[in-house]
Enzyme design. Structure first.
Site, PDB file in Angstrom:
ATOM      1  CG  HIS A 491      32.595  43.163  -0.598  1.00 41.90           C
ATOM      2  ND1 HIS A 491      33.359  42.035  -0.624  1.00 41.90           N
ATOM      3  CD2 HIS A 491      32.193  43.373  -1.879  1.00 41.90           C
ATOM      4  CE1 HIS A 491      33.417  41.561  -1.853  1.00 41.90           C
ATOM      5  NE2 HIS A 491      32.731  42.359  -2.638  1.00 41.90           N
ATOM      6  NE  ARG A 598      32.368  54.579 -21.860  1.00 37.45           N
ATOM      7  CZ  ARG A 598      31.179  55.188 -21.800  1.00 37.45           C
ATOM      8  NH1 ARG A 598      30.542  55.270 -20.663  1.00 37.45           N
ATOM      9  NH2 ARG A 598      30.650  55.735 -22.880  1.00 37.45           N
ATOM     10  NE  ARG A 634      33.856  49.822 -24.305  1.00 34.35           N
ATOM     11  CZ  ARG A 634      33.686  51.120 -24.507  1.00 34.35           C
ATOM     12  NH1 ARG A 634      32.862  51.539 -25.438  1.00 34.35           N
ATOM     13  NH2 ARG A 634      34.313  51.990 -23.766  1.00 34.35           N
ATOM     14  CD  GLU A 728      32.165  51.981 -30.294  1.00 32.54           C
ATOM     15  OE1 GLU A 728      32.308  52.820 -29.401  1.00 32.54           O
ATOM     16  OE2 GLU A 728      32.905  50.986 -30.423  1.00 32.54           O
ATOM     17  CG  ASN A 751      29.340  58.686 -26.903  1.00 30.92           C
ATOM     18  OD1 ASN A 751      28.244  59.216 -26.980  1.00 30.92           O
ATOM     19  ND2 ASN A 751      29.756  58.064 -25.821  1.00 30.92           N
ATOM     20  CG  ASP A 752      33.902  56.161 -30.708  1.00 27.97           C
ATOM     21  OD1 ASP A 752      34.606  57.166 -30.904  1.00 27.97           O
ATOM     22  OD2 ASP A 752      34.104  55.361 -29.788  1.00 27.97           O
ATOM     23  NE  ARG A 762      34.089  60.115 -27.828  1.00 33.06           N
ATOM     24  CZ  ARG A 762      33.834  58.895 -27.361  1.00 33.06           C
ATOM     25  NH1 ARG A 762      33.945  57.840 -28.156  1.00 33.06           N
ATOM     26  NH2 ARG A 762      33.468  58.701 -26.132  1.00 33.06           N
ATOM     27  CB  CYS A 799      25.659  51.647 -24.655  1.00 35.25           C
ATOM     28  SG  CYS A 799      26.979  51.383 -25.840  1.00 35.25           S
TER      29      CYS A 799
HETATM   30  C1  PEP Z   1      30.337  55.314 -27.776  1.00 37.63           C
HETATM   31  O1  PEP Z   1      31.264  55.479 -28.577  1.00 37.63           O
HETATM   32  O2  PEP Z   1      29.192  55.794 -27.918  1.00 37.63           O
HETATM   33  C2  PEP Z   1      30.572  54.491 -26.575  1.00 37.63           C
HETATM   34  C3  PEP Z   1      29.576  54.132 -25.789  1.00 37.63           C
HETATM   35  O3  PEP Z   1      31.848  54.157 -26.276  1.00 37.63           O
HETATM   36  P1  PEP Z   1      32.887  55.197 -25.604  1.00 37.63           P
HETATM   37  O4  PEP Z   1      32.136  56.458 -25.310  1.00 37.63           O
HETATM   38  O5  PEP Z   1      33.410  54.539 -24.397  1.00 37.63           O
HETATM   39  O6  PEP Z   1      33.901  55.357 -26.699  1.00 37.63           O
HETATM   40 MG    MG Z   2      33.083  54.288 -28.379  1.00 36.63          MG
END
Ligand code: PEP
Ligand code: MG
Length: 873
Positions: A491, A598, A634, A728, A751-752, A762, A799
């Site tokens: 803290h 995450r 998440r 995703e 990303n996914d 990826r 995101c």
């Molecule tokens: C994504 O898939 O874009 C995402 C934000 O989740 P992660 O990268 O944790 O799979």
């Molecule tokens: Mg993802």
């Protein structure tokens, strides 16, 4: 022969050896190479080869390549003294490894607390016949990056290795005068045997001292122990003997100057002993100090003398640069008597003291910002903790005084926390100590002062600091904090981040020797404290601080305000977080909330699932660091490429298409229930929004919603919990309008989404250039989800990594996205860019891009439109 490449064994900050705070390394006595200040605790092989040494303490490892080149990696400075604490060897000596294989795991916090520095030299221990070419300038490196190349042919490595001792290795030639013995080649030799009294045996530093001495003689010298012999010129061979305190060591040499050589090696052992005791018993430079009350016992770290260059290495808790004068603080132990004056009296005393402390903490909370309020809220929880109070009352009933009972009860809880593997929970120890001292002071009729005076531009130096001590200091005068101990997620670190005070922790006991009032430079970007800087260095650092302040004031002032496009359209910029440090960074960078926590960080790389209370503590500390900003948590996105050791997930042919994300959670509902219980208990109640990963259809959302409702009923939560779905998968994007009937918001995980749309892994190195989220196919799916959101009047966020891509931002806004969640450091730049965009222009640009044929065409079109500086022409 091609050059041998040596790769970074972990992520971190790369420096030249000269910066290592140990003359043995900075003077290259152990060999040449580079150093890295690690930011990850997994050490991988820097090259292929055989593990030659890896002591039981696992703080160092050496590898011999096929060409006979010996590479030593010594994690931190003085880490041998940890005796293995915080280290876990993943291979054994003799193992054949490939570059990138995991060799050692270490707990950064534990090692940082116990070592002088985390700076890790990576050196070639014998450069005979070799030349080294540095391939890396100081700066950040990732594991696997090329550090340097070695060319030439190693000389004498085989001889440097350990040979079975010949029969002539006189085991009992222990005399104070060198005695003569025969070598196998019948050469005259002199020898001496002694018992090694070095506490840590012949580890890297004494080995380097001996090897250096041996090299200065023409004689062939060897050291023998445990029936084996090693070339005295080879550091690695000496270390590989595994000589420990109390072991017998034979030194022998043959050749013209053999007697002098043996005498010099014996003197080398004595020198190592002197150095060891100097490191253990250096005198602390004392002067007037600011006294603080505390019940905390003094740290057991022994003071050490400062390194010759006066530079101490620490762990960065809050980055930044500062120049100031040392203000030391010291605590006064609060005495308690063991025996009470009757159970009823002591119990009443304790209860009244707790009432007084509560009132006082509430007053202090009212004087500070959100971070302070959240931390004090946690302290109030500890104050009322039923387990602590029950234990204290039991002790009072057994005749102990209120103070004795309270301290014993708190210490019992601390003992339990300290036994945990999770460093984040261990760091709650300081909070408990804080609460302990508040109550003990209240029992003594005193109170911790609300404000402790500091000199102008003070650099606070202490062994450690409690949150209430920090809040009692005059923040306007405090320019930096330097602690010998401490934890990066404590803290105190969170408060310091909120107060934007550069902070170094784990500087080691050496900081006790820094004189009060001395001018020092705290470089919390590189992790160094310069305790004796030159006037020129001070001037230079002051100028750099000024320049930074000006720059930061400009962009930070802008970053802290809400973000609107040029036409006034509101766009929120949030941050993606993995832990509480990220949360602090997000706040400093002006993030308006967390768009993606995450939570996997709590679940992976461990043997058992995190408990509900562990999860609650982690989520609560992140919520506290964010203050009033929204937190989107998440649900664990595990399975697939993130397997869990404690989950019997089936081996899958296509893990990315198998049990992952919400599919795993629904397959193991107990795990999800525990997580949901922890998330829903975060205070203030109902403040956390939940996000479901890897959604493919409505049924998944309904199943999760059902479990949430059950848990709300179980734990008595009535607040409405906002729920979102991640987009995703193409399936989710194409059915977004249907999903939106069941959720409050959507968050696009580009990303996914890119991987599943383009059918490209990826993480595939050869496809890296083509897995581009600006591919028109991916953009079409983003458009589908975003327009469904607009139609439903619900927020659609992005995101995934594309949100921080300068060329993607205008397209995303043009498609209707109104929240971007990016890494904390990217927040100011993204806000700055959004302020330069007009939504109508973005819309037109996005529509054109949807019609293009490839990601490359999209990138070219955006670059033409927004120009190199990111401004809309
Ligand atoms: C994504 O898939 O874009 C995402 C934000 O989740 P992660 O990268 O944790 O799979
Ligand atoms: Mg993802």
């Amino acid at each position: 022969m091609s050059a041998q490449q040596i790769l970074a064994p972990f992520d971190g900050w790369c420096s030249v050896l000269d910066e290592v705070p140990d003359p043995v390394f900075s003077g290259r006595m152990l060999g040449d190479g580079l150093a890295i200040d690690p930011t990850s605790g997994i050490l991988v092989a820097p090259c292929a080869g055989e593990i030659i040494t890896l002591p039981a303490s696992a703080h160092a490892v050496s590898i011999r390549t096929a060409q006979g080149i010996d590479v030593l990696i010594h994690v931190g400075i003085d880490t041998v003294q940890l005796g293995g604490r915080g280290f876990d060897a993943r291979v054994r000596p003799g193992a054949i490894v490939r570059a990138g294989d995991e060799l050692i795991r270490f707990d950064l916090d534990v090692v940082a607390r116990g070592a002088k520095s985390l700076m890790t030299p990576i050196v070639v221990t014998s450069m005979d016949g070799l030349s080294l070419r540095l391939c890396r300038a100081p700066g950040l490196v990732s594991a696997g990056d090329l550090l340097f190349e070695i060319a030439g042919t190693a000389v004498g490595t085989a001889a440097a290795g350990i040979a079975a001792a010949g029969t002539a290795m006189a085991a009992n030639i222990a005399t104070s005068t060198p005695s003569r013995a025969d070598t196998p080649a019948n050469e005259p030799a002199v020898g001496q045997t002694l018992v090694v009294t070095l506490r840590q045996g012949l580890h890297a530093r004494p080995a380097a001292l001996l090897a250096q001495r041996a090299k200065s003689f023409g004689a062939q010298a060897s050291l023998g122990a445990h029936g084996r012999a090693a070339n005295a010129r080879s550091v690695v061979a000496i270390m590989a003997l595994g000589v420990r305190q109390g072991d017998e060591l034979s030194i022998r040499a043959s050749g013209a100057d053999a007697a002098q050589c043996v005498a010099s090696l014996v003197a080398g052992i004595q020198e190592a002993l002197r150095l060891e005791s100097a490191a253990g018993h250096g005198a602390a430079a004392d002067s007037s100090r600011t006294a603080l009350d505390s019940s905390k016992t003094a740290s057991t770290l022994a003071p050490r003398s400062l390194p010759a260059d006066g530079v101490l290495g620490g762990v960065i808790a809050v980055a930044g640069l500062a120049v100031g004068r040392v203000a030391r603080i010291e605590r006064r132990e609060i005495a308690v008597t063991e025996h009470g004056a009757g159970a009823a009296h002591e119990r009443a005393e304790l209860d009244q003291a707790r009432v007084n402390v509560r009132a006082r903490l509430e007053r202090v909370a009212a004087t500070g910002g959100a971070t302070r309020r959240e931390i004090i809220a946690a302290h109030l929880e500890f104050l009322d903790d039923p387990q602590v109070n029950e234990a204290a009352h039991d002790l009072v009933a057994a005749g102990k005084s209120a103070g004795f009972a309270w301290r014993a009860a708190i210490r019992r809880s601390i003992g339990a926390l300290e036994a945990l593997e999770d460093s984040r929970l261990r760091e709650r120890v300081d909070d408990l100590l804080d609460v302990e001292s508040h109550v003990l002071l209240a029992l003594a009729g005193e109170a911790r002062p609300m404000n402790i005076p500091l000199p102008e531009r003070a650099v606070l130096v202490a062994d450690d600091l409690l949150p209430s001590e920090l809040t009692a200091l005059d923040g306007a005068r405090l320019v930096a904090i330097c602690l010998s101990g401490g934890g990066a997620t404590s803290h105190v670190a969170i408060l310091a981040a909120a107060m934007e005070i550069p902070t170094l922790i784990g500087l080691g006991a050496g900081i006790r020797n820094v004189a009060d009032g001395a001018t020092v430079i705290v470089n919390a970007d590189t992790g160094t404290l310069q305790t004796a800087p030159t006037a020129a260095a001070v001037e230079q650092a002051r100028a750099a601080v000024e320049a930074r302040l000006m720059r930061r004031e400009q962009s930070q002032a802008e970053a802290q305000t809400e973000c609107r496009a040029l036409d006034g359209t509101r766009v929120e910029v949030f941050a993606n977080l993995g832990n509480v440090m990220d949360a602090a960074a997000a706040v400093v960078n002006g993030a308006e909330g967390c768009g993606l926590l995450r939570t996997e960080f709590l679940f992976i790389d461990r043997e058992t699932a995190p408990s509900e209370s562990e999860q609650l503590a982690a989520y609560q500390s992140i919520a506290a660091a964010l203050g009033p900003r929204p937190l989107i948590l998440r649900l664990m996105d595990v399975g697939g490429d993130k397997p869990l050791r404690y989950l019997p997930l089936p081996a899958e042919e296509n893990p990315a298409l198998g049990l992952r994300g919400v599919r795993t959670s629904l397959a193991y509902p107990d795990l999800m229930r525990t997580q949901l219980r922890a998330a829903l208990r975060v205070q203030p109640s109902g403040s956390v929004r939940l996000l479901i990963p890897m959604v493919t259809d409505v049924a998944e959302i309904l199943a999760v919603r059902g479990i949430i409702d059950e848990i709300k009923a179980e734990i008595g939560i009535h607040a409405r919990i906002e729920l979102g779905a991640m987009i995703e998968t193409p399936a989710a994007a194409l059915t977004a309008s249907r999903l939106l009937r069941e959720v409050d918001f959507l968050s696009i995980g580009s990303n996914d989404l890119t991987q599943y749309t383009l059918a490209m892994d990826r993480g595939h190195p050869q496809l890296a250039g083509r897995t581009d989220a600006l591919h028109p196919a991916v953009l079409q799916l983003v458009a589908a989800a975003a327009s469904a959101g607009v139609a439903a009047g619900k927020l659609v966020a992005v995101c995934g990594g594309v949100a921080a891509d300068r060329l993607a931002v205008p397209i995303l806004l043009g498609l209707g996205v109104r929240e971007l969640s990016v890494v904390p450091a990217a927040v100011p730049a993204i806000k700055h860019q959004i302020r330069s965009l007009r939504i109508n222009d973005c819309r037109e640009l996005a529509m054109r891009c949807l019609e293009l044929a490839s990601a490359a065409e999209v990138r070219a079109a955006v670059a033409r439109s927004i120009g190199p500086a990111g401004e809309t022409p």
